[in-house]
Design a protein around this motif. Structure first.
Motif, PDB file in Angstrom:
ATOM      1  N   GLN A  13       0.812  -1.215   0.000  1.00  0.00           N
ATOM      2  CA  GLN A  13       0.000   0.000   0.000  1.00  0.00           C
ATOM      3  C   GLN A  13       0.849   1.270   0.000  1.00  0.00           C
ATOM      4  OE1 GLN A  13      -2.594  -0.669   3.343  1.00  0.00           O
ATOM      5  NE2 GLN A  13      -3.969  -1.949   2.143  1.00  0.00           N
ATOM      6  N   GLN A  14       2.137   1.137   0.297  1.00  0.00           N
ATOM      7  CA  GLN A  14       3.045   2.278   0.272  1.00  0.00           C
ATOM      8  C   GLN A  14       3.573   2.561  -1.136  1.00  0.00           C
ATOM      9  OE1 GLN A  14       3.648   4.161   3.179  1.00  0.00           O
ATOM     10  NE2 GLN A  14       1.968   2.839   3.786  1.00  0.00           N
ATOM     11  N   GLU A  15       3.377   1.613  -2.041  1.00  0.00           N
ATOM     12  CA  GLU A  15       3.870   1.771  -3.406  1.00  0.00           C
ATOM     13  C   GLU A  15       2.958   2.706  -4.203  1.00  0.00           C
ATOM     14  OE1 GLU A  15       6.803   0.721  -4.351  1.00  0.00           O
ATOM     15  OE2 GLU A  15       7.111  -0.244  -2.419  1.00  0.00           O
ATOM     16  N   ALA A  16       3.514   3.304  -5.240  1.00  0.00           N
ATOM     17  CA  ALA A  16       2.821   4.361  -5.979  1.00  0.00           C
ATOM     18  C   ALA A  16       1.855   3.852  -7.047  1.00  0.00           C
ATOM     19  CB  ALA A  16       3.867   5.269  -6.639  1.00  0.00           C
ATOM     20  N   GLY A  17       1.795   2.585  -7.302  1.00  0.00           N
ATOM     21  CA  GLY A  17       0.954   2.052  -8.381  1.00  0.00           C
ATOM     22  C   GLY A  17      -0.523   2.341  -8.190  1.00  0.00           C
ATOM     23  N   GLY A  18      -1.223   2.408  -9.293  1.00  0.00           N
ATOM     24  CA  GLY A  18      -2.636   2.742  -9.261  1.00  0.00           C
ATOM     25  C   GLY A  18      -3.537   1.603  -8.818  1.00  0.00           C
ATOM     26  N   ASN A  19      -3.114   0.358  -9.000  1.00  0.00           N
ATOM     27  CA  ASN A  19      -3.928  -0.766  -8.536  1.00  0.00           C
ATOM     28  C   ASN A  19      -3.043  -1.758  -7.789  1.00  0.00           C
ATOM     29  OD1 ASN A  19      -2.903  -2.869 -10.335  1.00  0.00           O
ATOM     30  ND2 ASN A  19      -3.977  -1.796 -11.978  1.00  0.00           N
ATOM     31  N   ILE A  20      -3.682  -2.716  -7.161  1.00  0.00           N
ATOM     32  CA  ILE A  20      -2.962  -3.636  -6.286  1.00  0.00           C
ATOM     33  C   ILE A  20      -1.909  -4.458  -7.020  1.00  0.00           C
ATOM     34  CG2 ILE A  20      -4.646  -5.524  -6.435  1.00  0.00           C
ATOM     35  CD1 ILE A  20      -4.194  -5.828  -3.341  1.00  0.00           C
ATOM     36  N   ASP A  21      -2.196  -4.864  -8.254  1.00  0.00           N
ATOM     37  CA  ASP A  21      -1.231  -5.663  -9.010  1.00  0.00           C
ATOM     38  C   ASP A  21       0.022  -4.854  -9.339  1.00  0.00           C
ATOM     39  OD1 ASP A  21      -2.786  -8.042  -9.033  1.00  0.00           O
ATOM     40  OD2 ASP A  21      -4.018  -7.203 -10.648  1.00  0.00           O
TER      41      ASP A  21
END
Length: 108
Positions: A13-21
């Protein structure tokens, strides 16, 4: 594995990606890079929500891998992440402190 499942879910959840994958792909890249730099076998090509048995964000994530050394590597990775990043989230900080304590115990 239950602790690590939750810790990795928090880290994703700390990562910048737009979705969980996408977030797990970014976390996986960090894990693989850490393994390479620290001469640890990764035992997996990526970390996925399926590895955590995390079917939805309303379910409690639990680890579903079977390799003991993967647990060790992931725990060391979580500790390294905690030591290298200043997390504002209190739950994540406490989880990082737990990783330190668990690894310290295992070194005895």
């Amino acid at each position: 594995k239950n602790y690590l499942g939750s810790m990795l879910a928090l880290l994703s959840q700390q990562e910048a990606g737009g979705n969980i994958d996408v977030r797990f792909e970014l976390l996986s890249a960090k894990y693989l890079s850490w393994c390479s730099a620290n001469h640890r076998r990764s035992h997996c090509k990526r970390i996925t929500k399926e590895h955590l048995n995390w079917v939805s964000t309303t379910c409690y994530p639990t680890g579903s891998w079977h390799k003991g050394d993967l647990t060790t590597s992931l725990l060391l990775f979580c500790e390294a992440m905690y030591q290298s990043e200043a997390w504002e989230d209190e739950t994540l900080r406490l989880a990082g402190q737990a990783a330190e304590a668990l690894n310290s115990f295992l070194r005895l």
